[in-house]
Scaffold this motif. Sequence first.
Motif, PDB file in Angstrom:
ATOM      1  N   GLY A  92      20.253  -6.420   9.820  1.00 38.48           N
ATOM      2  CA  GLY A  92      18.902  -6.030  10.870  1.00 38.48           C
ATOM      3  C   GLY A  92      18.514  -4.807  10.699  1.00 38.48           C
ATOM      4  O   GLY A  92      19.271  -3.870  10.037  1.00 38.48           O
ATOM      5  N   GLY A  93      17.445  -4.190  11.277  1.00 41.89           N
ATOM      6  CA  GLY A  93      17.109  -2.968  11.105  1.00 41.89           C
ATOM      7  C   GLY A  93      15.749  -2.989  10.628  1.00 41.89           C
ATOM      8  O   GLY A  93      15.416  -4.010   9.969  1.00 41.89           O
ATOM      9  N   LEU A  94      14.998  -1.792  10.274  1.00 47.90           N
ATOM     10  CA  LEU A  94      13.873  -1.593   9.740  1.00 47.90           C
ATOM     11  C   LEU A  94      13.969  -1.237   8.240  1.00 47.90           C
ATOM     12  O   LEU A  94      14.810  -0.507   7.548  1.00 47.90           O
ATOM     13  CB  LEU A  94      13.274  -0.166  10.333  1.00 47.90           C
ATOM     14  N   VAL A  95      13.109  -1.998   7.529  1.00 45.19           N
ATOM     15  CA  VAL A  95      12.981  -1.995   6.083  1.00 45.19           C
ATOM     16  C   VAL A  95      11.769  -1.780   5.457  1.00 45.19           C
ATOM     17  O   VAL A  95      10.719  -2.338   5.941  1.00 45.19           O
ATOM     18  CB  VAL A  95      13.572  -3.376   5.304  1.00 45.19           C
ATOM     19  N   ARG A  96      11.454  -0.756   5.022  1.00 41.23           N
ATOM     20  CA  ARG A  96       9.793  -0.196   4.457  1.00 41.23           C
ATOM     21  C   ARG A  96       9.833  -0.871   2.924  1.00 41.23           C
ATOM     22  O   ARG A  96      10.883  -0.248   2.210  1.00 41.23           O
ATOM     23  CB  ARG A  96       9.937   1.276   4.493  1.00 41.23           C
ATOM     24  N   ILE A  97       8.888  -1.526   2.858  1.00 37.89           N
ATOM     25  CA  ILE A  97       8.632  -1.853   1.301  1.00 37.89           C
ATOM     26  C   ILE A  97       7.228  -1.460   0.874  1.00 37.89           C
ATOM     27  O   ILE A  97       6.132  -1.529   1.582  1.00 37.89           O
ATOM     28  CB  ILE A  97       8.761  -3.473   1.553  1.00 37.89           C
ATOM     29  N   GLY A  98       7.148  -0.875  -0.364  1.00 37.11           N
ATOM     30  CA  GLY A  98       6.064  -0.562  -0.904  1.00 37.11           C
ATOM     31  C   GLY A  98       5.484  -1.677  -1.716  1.00 37.11           C
ATOM     32  O   GLY A  98       6.073  -2.150  -2.885  1.00 37.11           O
ATOM     33  N   PHE A  99       4.439  -2.365  -1.403  1.00 38.97           N
ATOM     34  CA  PHE A  99       3.827  -3.258  -2.207  1.00 38.97           C
ATOM     35  C   PHE A  99       2.285  -3.127  -3.042  1.00 38.97           C
ATOM     36  O   PHE A  99       1.654  -2.368  -2.366  1.00 38.97           O
ATOM     37  CB  PHE A  99       3.403  -4.631  -1.211  1.00 38.97           C
ATOM     38  N   THR A 100       2.407  -3.657  -4.075  1.00 38.61           N
ATOM     39  CA  THR A 100       0.857  -3.747  -4.518  1.00 38.61           C
ATOM     40  C   THR A 100       0.081  -4.742  -3.941  1.00 38.61           C
ATOM     41  O   THR A 100       0.690  -5.626  -3.216  1.00 38.61           O
ATOM     42  CB  THR A 100       0.836  -4.147  -5.940  1.00 38.61           C
ATOM     43  N   THR A 101      -1.315  -4.695  -3.787  1.00 39.17           N
ATOM     44  CA  THR A 101      -1.936  -5.462  -3.080  1.00 39.17           C
ATOM     45  C   THR A 101      -1.901  -7.027  -3.396  1.00 39.17           C
ATOM     46  O   THR A 101      -1.521  -7.790  -2.504  1.00 39.17           O
ATOM     47  CB  THR A 101      -3.367  -4.867  -3.114  1.00 39.17           C
ATOM     48  N   ALA A 102      -2.002  -7.436  -4.447  1.00 43.63           N
ATOM     49  CA  ALA A 102      -1.930  -8.803  -4.686  1.00 43.63           C
ATOM     50  C   ALA A 102      -0.740  -9.468  -4.445  1.00 43.63           C
ATOM     51  O   ALA A 102      -0.483 -10.467  -3.951  1.00 43.63           O
ATOM     52  CB  ALA A 102      -2.258  -9.163  -6.086  1.00 43.63           C
ATOM     53  N   LEU A 103       0.337  -8.770  -4.975  1.00 47.63           N
ATOM     54  CA  LEU A 103       1.569  -9.216  -4.574  1.00 47.63           C
ATOM     55  C   LEU A 103       2.029  -9.223  -3.114  1.00 47.63           C
ATOM     56  O   LEU A 103       2.787  -9.915  -2.401  1.00 47.63           O
ATOM     57  CB  LEU A 103       2.763  -8.674  -5.551  1.00 47.63           C
TER      58      LEU A 103
END
Length: 293
Positions: A92-103
């Motif tokens: 658990g806890g915070l996960v920061r994810i960098g996505f491209t828009t479409a995906l």
Amino acid sequence: MSDLLIALRTFVRLCEKPNFSRVAGEMHASHTTIARRLDQVESHFGAILFHRTTRRLIATPEADRLLVHARAMLDALDGAEQEFGPVRDQPGGLVRIGFTTALGLYYVERLGDLTARYPALQLDCAMTDWQRDVVEDRLDLALRVGPVGDDSLVVHPLGALPRLLVAHPAYLAGHGMPSSAEDLPGHQCIAYAYGDVPARWTIDGRERVVGGTFRSDSSEAVHRAAISGLGIALLPAIRVQGDIAAGRLVPVLPESHIAPLDIWAVHPSHKRLPPRARVVLDFLKENFPGERP
């Protein structure tokens, strides 16, 4: 957590993002508190870690040396907390994810499965078409398109993402359906490009410069422009399959070969991937919409 540990976390963030105001905003502290924490670290280790001017912070060689030890110690502490804490069997806890828009839009529609499996997870999705700095933006994971030539990142292949040429039926009715890729330069092609750099599409093994009356550095804007009938667009298949099924878009040159996009998940090499981020990485792999490696 001891004051020194908090001060060390503050020091690490100042190294990654040398701006008192930005780090203060991140850590929900005042500018004065951030400066006091830095003073505490400098006093404890007996070293000047930053040269301070009215506009910027400049790390000293001593800061670079201490940063290696601080990261290792904080990563070890985080790992111990994950291993021995009450949620060791339920990450658990915070996960920061960098996505491209479409995906990113594709994965967001499926995140309910992940949060149902791990209800203690918190997900913060940073969604842009340009590549964020993984360290500066404090991302646990980020998606990358194409080759990743950065030794500071650990790379995990997700797979290859197919792309399609598409256009609105009204556009094709007015301009005709291209019979081959050779016809594309004579059409309104909706370019996904930045600045003044010409858009280049590689189709059937040959690169062609394309253009038209509209271009954007946002894949979502390109998608909407295609639905509006502004021209032919080259987009990830996952973004347009629903539009094709509904008749809003029509495939163009469906027999032509268009190389897919290689997609990778990356994370900083200087820190171990915590269990909370590991389960997200596994989710990204399991649910990847293209051809898996």
